[in-house]
Design an enzyme around this catalytic site. Structure first.
Site, mmCIF file in Angstrom:
data_model
loop_
_atom_site.group_PDB
_atom_site.id
_atom_site.type_symbol
_atom_site.label_atom_id
_atom_site.label_comp_id
_atom_site.label_asym_id
_atom_site.label_seq_id
_atom_site.Cartn_x
_atom_site.Cartn_y
_atom_site.Cartn_z
ATOM 1 N N ASP A 1 0.850 -1.090 -0.113
ATOM 2 C CA ASP A 1 -0.073 0.003 -0.041
ATOM 3 C C ASP A 1 0.872 1.386 0.028
ATOM 4 O OD1 ASP A 1 0.918 -0.204 2.712
ATOM 5 O OD2 ASP A 1 -1.014 -0.240 3.598
ATOM 6 N N SER A 2 2.492 1.052 0.120
ATOM 7 C CA SER A 2 2.998 2.200 -0.107
ATOM 8 C C SER A 2 3.035 2.708 -1.619
ATOM 9 C CB SER A 2 4.441 1.664 0.199
ATOM 10 O OG SER A 2 4.783 0.558 -0.748
ATOM 11 N N ASP B 1 -0.927 -6.122 -0.657
ATOM 12 C CA ASP B 1 -1.218 -5.580 0.605
ATOM 13 C C ASP B 1 -2.927 -5.428 0.626
ATOM 14 O OD1 ASP B 1 0.097 -4.861 3.104
ATOM 15 O OD2 ASP B 1 1.233 -3.234 2.018
ATOM 16 N N LYS C 1 -1.278 -9.306 2.489
ATOM 17 C CA LYS C 1 -0.580 -8.867 3.828
ATOM 18 C C LYS C 1 -1.752 -7.952 4.434
ATOM 19 C CE LYS C 1 2.625 -5.692 4.049
ATOM 20 N NZ LYS C 1 2.039 -4.688 4.899
ATOM 21 N N GLU D 1 -2.292 -5.636 8.189
ATOM 22 C CA GLU D 1 -1.535 -4.750 9.505
ATOM 23 C C GLU D 1 -2.404 -5.365 10.884
ATOM 24 O OE1 GLU D 1 0.266 -0.959 7.316
ATOM 25 O OE2 GLU D 1 -1.117 -0.850 9.015
ATOM 26 N N GLU E 1 8.061 -3.845 11.410
ATOM 27 C CA GLU E 1 8.640 -2.447 10.938
ATOM 28 C C GLU E 1 9.214 -1.697 11.955
ATOM 29 O OE1 GLU E 1 7.301 0.901 7.737
ATOM 30 O OE2 GLU E 1 5.997 -0.652 8.040
#
Length: 290
Positions: free
Chosen positions: A71-72, A110, A140, A142, A208
């Site tokens: 999602d970066s 993501d 992925k 979070e 992270e």
């Protein structure tokens, strides 16, 4: 060394190369079983972000075993200040391009902010879109224990899940900025989250911006691999955003190592092109049709 010993050593080398996660000879897609096997034999491996077919092809041919469509992309592709605005609809075309551009790497997509937090049903629907429409091989998401129901539901449905702990960019407003996580007593919470993710069925977990000592302890405590980004050298794998490592980001984080000055090279190339256009030397006969 006897000829028999030499043959045995050669065989071991051949087996290692054929099964190696990074730079391995097998041309089939990397799977979660391959990643688990790498953890068992202590092999360290790289993960890199990718957002288009051409860079995915370069990284895939370099032997990178896992490509993350992060999602970066919100920042490096779409120009937002954080990852929060990017949507499933934004990321699916990028994921599909990375899948088409690669042939060996596992492609992990993501799940963006707002696409899985509400319920297990929402998480399943979002993950299904990435796998059906884009061809992603894993997703992925979070969070720690708060997203266990989603992880369990996804794994039960046949979706490989990579977790993400520590600095979770989608929670940047709650965290009060991009800060190191897991110092002091909060390290115990992170450890508990990591073990919970493993128990829920996650096949790997990103750590992270956590202290190196904590990341090393978490790595030793888990049977699934840890993937560090700003988490020191003790993790099983390391990941970087490719624009950061190639020098396109003019304000990289402390944990970023710049491996190439791509921004400088691009500047020189585009100026050379512009100068040749301005002087009339491009296109020449060599680049023109008769």
């Amino acid at each position: 060394m006897s000829s028999a010993s030499t043959s045995s050593a050669s065989l071991v080398t051949a087996i290692d190369r054929s099964t190696a996660l990074y730079g391995g000879q097998a041309r089939r897609r990397v799977t979660v079983r391959d990643i688990a096997a790498a953890k068992e034999r202590g092999e360290r491996w790289p993960m890199v972000t990718a957002y288009d077919a051409m860079t995915a092809r370069v990284f895939d041919e370099a032997g990178i075993p896992v490509l993350l469509v992060g999602d970066s992309a919100a920042m490096v592709v779409y120009g937002y200040d954080t990852t929060i605005p990017v949507s499933v609809d934004d990321l699916i075309p990028l994921t599909a391009a990375v899948v088409r551009g690669s042939s060996r790497a596992m492609v992990v997509a993501d799940l963006p902010f707002g696409s899985y937090q509400a319920s297990t049903q929402q998480a399943l629907e979002s993950a299904a879109r990435f796998m059906k429409e884009a061809g992603a091989h894993a997703i992925k998401l979070e969070g720690g224990r708060r997203v266990l129901p989603q992880i369990e539901a996804l794994v039960s449905a046949g979706v490989p899940v990579m977790g993400h702990l520590g600095l979770t960019p989608q929670s940047v407003n709650v965290l009060g900025g991009y800060r190191v996580q897991g110092r002091g007593q909060s390290g115990d919470e992170l450890m508990a989250d990591a073990k919970a993710l493993e128990h829920a069925g996650a096949f790997a977990v990103v750590l992270e911006c956590v202290p190196a000592e904590l990341a090393e302890r978490v790595t030793a405590a888990l049977s699934i691999p840890t993937i560090g980004i700003g988490a020191g050298p003790g993790c099983d794998a390391q990941v970087l955003v490719w624009q950061d490592m190639m020098g396109l980001n003019t304000r990289p984080a402390k944990f970023v190592k710049k491996y190439f000055d791509l921004a400088g090279e691009m500047d020189r190339a585009v100026r050379a092109f512009a100068d040749e256009v301005a002087t009339g030397s491009f296109p020449s006969a060599e680049h023109s049709y008769a």
